[in-house]
Design a protein around this motif. Structure first.
Motif, PDB file in Angstrom:
ATOM      1  N   MET A  26       0.856  -1.198   0.000  1.00 19.03           N
ATOM      2  CA  MET A  26       0.000   0.000   0.000  1.00 19.03           C
ATOM      3  C   MET A  26       0.884   1.237   0.000  1.00 19.03           C
ATOM      4  SD  MET A  26      -3.242  -0.952   0.088  1.00 19.03           S
ATOM      5  CE  MET A  26      -4.166   0.400   0.809  1.00 19.03           C
ATOM      6  N   LEU A  27       0.640   2.147  -0.960  1.00 18.09           N
ATOM      7  CA  LEU A  27       1.331   3.423  -0.964  1.00 18.09           C
ATOM      8  C   LEU A  27       0.756   4.250   0.173  1.00 18.09           C
ATOM      9  CD1 LEU A  27       3.319   5.335  -2.403  1.00 18.09           C
ATOM     10  CD2 LEU A  27       1.397   6.132  -3.785  1.00 18.09           C
ATOM     11  N   ALA A  28       1.600   4.625   1.113  1.00 12.78           N
ATOM     12  CA  ALA A  28       1.115   5.299   2.317  1.00 12.78           C
ATOM     13  C   ALA A  28       0.420   6.613   2.003  1.00 12.78           C
ATOM     14  CB  ALA A  28       2.279   5.544   3.268  1.00 12.78           C
ATOM     15  N   PRO A  29      -0.844   6.768   2.389  1.00 13.06           N
ATOM     16  CA  PRO A  29      -1.531   8.043   2.193  1.00 13.06           C
ATOM     17  C   PRO A  29      -1.242   8.982   3.359  1.00 13.06           C
ATOM     18  CG  PRO A  29      -3.054   6.467   3.109  1.00 13.06           C
ATOM     19  CD  PRO A  29      -1.734   5.742   2.937  1.00 13.06           C
ATOM     20  N   ALA A  52      -7.435  13.101   2.147  1.00 10.15           N
ATOM     21  CA  ALA A  52      -6.333  12.144   2.056  1.00 10.15           C
ATOM     22  C   ALA A  52      -5.713  12.232   0.671  1.00 10.15           C
ATOM     23  CB  ALA A  52      -6.835  10.732   2.308  1.00 10.15           C
ATOM     24  N   THR A  53      -4.407  12.214   0.609  1.00 17.67           N
ATOM     25  CA  THR A  53      -3.683  12.189  -0.660  1.00 17.67           C
ATOM     26  C   THR A  53      -2.512  11.220  -0.522  1.00 17.67           C
ATOM     27  OG1 THR A  53      -2.365  14.093   0.049  1.00 17.67           O
ATOM     28  CG2 THR A  53      -4.250  14.547  -1.361  1.00 17.67           C
ATOM     29  N   PHE A  54      -1.988  10.811  -1.657  1.00 18.86           N
ATOM     30  CA  PHE A  54      -0.863   9.895  -1.644  1.00 18.86           C
ATOM     31  C   PHE A  54       0.436  10.675  -1.821  1.00 18.86           C
ATOM     32  CE2 PHE A  54      -4.396   7.148  -2.850  1.00 18.86           C
ATOM     33  CZ  PHE A  54      -4.214   6.111  -1.947  1.00 18.86           C
ATOM     34  N   SER A  55       1.433  10.304  -1.083  1.00 24.77           N
ATOM     35  CA  SER A  55       2.710  11.010  -1.085  1.00 24.77           C
ATOM     36  C   SER A  55       3.627  10.489  -2.190  1.00 24.77           C
ATOM     37  CB  SER A  55       3.391  10.865   0.279  1.00 24.77           C
ATOM     38  OG  SER A  55       2.601  11.429   1.291  1.00 24.77           O
ATOM     39  N   TYR A  56       3.518  11.085  -3.350  1.00 26.31           N
ATOM     40  CA  TYR A  56       4.431  10.761  -4.441  1.00 26.31           C
ATOM     41  C   TYR A  56       4.650  12.019  -5.269  1.00 26.31           C
ATOM     42  CZ  TYR A  56       0.149  10.485  -7.266  1.00 26.31           C
ATOM     43  OH  TYR A  56      -1.039  10.768  -7.884  1.00 26.31           O
ATOM     44  N   VAL A  57       5.726  12.047  -6.031  1.00 24.92           N
ATOM     45  CA  VAL A  57       6.057  13.224  -6.825  1.00 24.92           C
ATOM     46  C   VAL A  57       5.097  13.318  -8.008  1.00 24.92           C
ATOM     47  CG1 VAL A  57       7.808  14.317  -8.261  1.00 24.92           C
ATOM     48  CG2 VAL A  57       8.478  13.167  -6.152  1.00 24.92           C
TER      49      VAL A  57
END
Length: 206
Positions: A26-29, A52-57
């Motif tokens: 799971m991509l940590a939100p 909630a959002t996902f932490s990625y560039v």
């Protein structure tokens, strides 16, 4: 962070090779309620504030194609990416950030820092194009954007930052303003928060 564990059994009469279960990646939100983003208070339901959002560039895409409303600014950024030696101010060490995920841009909401970034860029527009660079409705465009930590005034805050590692250029005011609106919408839709933990890159298409 919730990481579910699953197991599965094949239907009667069927066989399944390999593992029959495990934990799912799971991509940590993250959950935030930044005051400058939507739903910061929750309105009548304060317990529902934030999102909630996902932490990625993430990637901001701008078009340098003729007819695009932000064409002139996109072309300016592309020049800074591909031929930095031709951009102003000149420095042999110029390598503007925001091109790769290893060197992203980071949003700042500090009005004083944004103003200093813009002032540093305008200073170079006046230096190379003289104070009348605004003739014909032009504005001083800067990259990295004034609303980023990597803006033109970065060396004032970080003594290790490369001086003049930005590009300033007069462009039509309409293109500059259109790109500003695109950037503002990008920040809002992707819930980009202030700080060095939330980066984004820029992609130029044509």
């Amino acid at each position: 962070m919730y990481e579910p564990a699953v197991s599965y059994t094949p239907p009667t009469g069927r066989t399944l090779r390999g593992s029959h279960g495990g934990t799912l990646f799971m991509l940590a939100p993250r959950w935030e309620s930044a005051s400058y983003l939507a739903n910061s208070t929750g309105g009548s339901k304060p317990d529902k504030k934030g999102a909630a959002t996902f932490s990625y560039v993430t990637e901001l895409t701008l078009s340098a194609k003729q007819g695009a409303e932000e064409q002139a600014e996109a072309a300016h950024i592309r020049q800074a990416f591909l031929v930095p030696q031709d951009s102003k101010p000149y420095t042999a060490a110029k390598n503007v950030p925001g091109q790769t995920v290893k060197d992203p841009l980071h949003r700042t909401v500090s009005s004083s820092r944004i103003d200093k970034n813009r002032a540093a860029a305008v200073k170079q527009c006046k230096r190379y194009w003289r104070p009348n660079y605004t003739n014909g409705g032009k504005e001083c465009d800067e990259y990295p954007f004034a609303s980023t930590y990597e803006g033109a005034a970065e060396p004032e805050y970080d003594p290790e930052a490369t001086k003049f590692n930005f590009s300033a250029k007069p462009i039509p005011g309409g293109d500059n303003q259109a790109c500003g609106l695109i950037l503002k919408s990008f920040y809002a839709k992707n819930r980009i928060i202030d700080g060095l933990d939330d980066g984004f890159i820029v992609k130029i298409t044509s």
